[in-house]
Design a protein around this motif. Structure first.
Motif, PDB file in Angstrom:
ATOM      1  N   LYS A 104     112.675  46.936  58.807  1.00 18.40           N
ATOM      2  CA  LYS A 104     113.235  47.712  57.694  1.00 18.40           C
ATOM      3  C   LYS A 104     112.258  48.804  57.254  1.00 18.40           C
ATOM      4  O   LYS A 104     112.639  49.964  57.059  1.00 18.40           O
ATOM      5  CB  LYS A 104     113.536  46.795  56.506  1.00 18.40           C
ATOM      6  N   GLU A 105     110.993  48.428  57.080  1.00 20.80           N
ATOM      7  CA  GLU A 105     109.991  49.389  56.631  1.00 20.80           C
ATOM      8  C   GLU A 105     109.814  50.521  57.649  1.00 20.80           C
ATOM      9  O   GLU A 105     109.674  51.689  57.276  1.00 20.80           O
ATOM     10  CB  GLU A 105     108.663  48.665  56.408  1.00 20.80           C
ATOM     11  N   ASP A 120     110.668  54.414  56.953  1.00 24.51           N
ATOM     12  CA  ASP A 120     109.567  55.363  57.137  1.00 24.51           C
ATOM     13  C   ASP A 120     109.970  56.465  58.107  1.00 24.51           C
ATOM     14  O   ASP A 120     109.704  57.652  57.871  1.00 24.51           O
ATOM     15  CB  ASP A 120     108.334  54.622  57.661  1.00 24.51           C
ATOM     16  N   ASP A 171     111.584  42.322  57.730  1.00 26.19           N
ATOM     17  CA  ASP A 171     110.976  43.263  56.781  1.00 26.19           C
ATOM     18  C   ASP A 171     110.211  44.383  57.487  1.00 26.19           C
ATOM     19  O   ASP A 171     110.252  45.536  57.053  1.00 26.19           O
ATOM     20  CB  ASP A 171     110.041  42.516  55.826  1.00 26.19           C
ATOM     21  N   GLU A 172     109.511  44.051  58.563  1.00 21.16           N
ATOM     22  CA  GLU A 172     108.732  45.077  59.260  1.00 21.16           C
ATOM     23  C   GLU A 172     109.639  46.132  59.870  1.00 21.16           C
ATOM     24  O   GLU A 172     109.348  47.339  59.805  1.00 21.16           O
ATOM     25  CB  GLU A 172     107.857  44.449  60.347  1.00 21.16           C
TER      26      GLU A 172
END
Length: 286
Positions: free
Chosen positions: A127-128, A132, A124-125
């Motif tokens: 992906k974010e 961004d 998830d990190e």
């Protein structure tokens, strides 16, 4: 501005931004740049949706939504997108091209390592971070480049933590020699696609047996040599249709087809419409 010669393009960088960020739209971003090529940059491709197959130095990496596919410096790679990607008008993938000098500036040991593609889904990190980075690629702030650099640095840190191996542990001399010969084949096609090229002639020229070359090229790229040569010629013809007013016959003969009929058949099989229909469609969309 620094430049790197890839098989299909020159990568050009702003002095403040030693990387390039692309949002790939399926229906608009297919063509020659997906065919076999290599470059010194690290390439990261994150799939927002859809998928495809990446052939990277002979390894097939199956991409799907949420996967980050990594191509190391100098690796030959060929991308065969899913049909769903080709027909999609939305953003299907985010591609980040990073110059090795930037990586080496924060990771001096970089030349001794490879990133791998063992993880099927990015965490998830990551992906974010990728979303961004893509969202602020056009940052207008005079200090925006500092933020993007920090995010890319963070992304590389996460990749190093979970997906990296020493080159000395995985390099295979015979594989590397064969990859160099495949690079020679690809370069030869680029320089001679207008000529009469046969698979047996290429095999002899690059010191492969005919049977081994046929099998190895398919395993390495996901395409037969004949299909690859035809795809390359079709893409060159497509570019001529858009950029010039030459007749289909002229274009066919100038891109390696024996006559216009063979180009029309091959073009329609790949794009679903004839060359003239494609030209008309492109002119109407301007």
């Amino acid at each position: 501005m620094s430049e790197c010669l890839a098989r299909h393009e020159l990568f050009e960088y702003n002095a403040k931004m030693p990387f390039l960020i692309y949002s790939i739209v399926g229906s608009a971003d297919t063509g020659e740049k997906l065919l076999n090529h290599w470059h010194e940059e690290l390439e990261l491709a994150f799939y927002v949706k859809g998928g495809g197959r990446h052939y990277i130095n002979g390894e097939c990496v199956v991409a799907k939504q949420g996967r980050l596919v990594v191509t190391n410096s100098g690796f030959v790679h060929n991308i065969i997108p899913d049909e769903s990607v080709l027909n999609d008008d939305g953003v299907c993938a985010i591609v980040i091209i990073i110059h090795p000098k930037f990586i080496e500036s924060i990771f001096p040991e970089y030349e001794h390592f490879y990133f791998t593609n063992k993880k099927e889904i990015a965490n998830d990190e990551m992906k974010e971070l990728i979303l961004d980075i893509a969202g602020c690629k056009g940052e207008e702030s005079p200090f925006g480049h500092i933020y993007i650099k920090s995010q890319i640095t963070r992304l590389l840190y996460l990749m190093c933590k979970e997906d990296i191996v020493e080159r000395s542990a995985v390099d295979d001399i015979n594989l590397l020699k064969n990859i160099e010969r495949i690079k020679g084949v690809i370069q030869y096609v680029e320089n001679n696609y207008k000529e009469n090229i046969t698979q047996s002639m290429i095999a002899r020229k690059f010191y492969f047996s005919s049977v081994y070359f046929s099998r190895y090229f398919k395993n390495c790229t996901g395409m037969t040599f004949t299909d690859y040569l035809t795809s390359y010629r079709i893409e060159k013809a497509r570019m001529e249709l858009v950029k010039t007013d030459k007749t289909v016959t002229q274009i066919a003969l100038e891109t390696g087809f024996s006559d216009d009929r063979r180009l029309i058949i091959a073009f329609k099989k790949k794009h679903g419409i004839t060359p003239l229909q494609y030209r008309k469609k492109q002119k109407n969309s301007v």
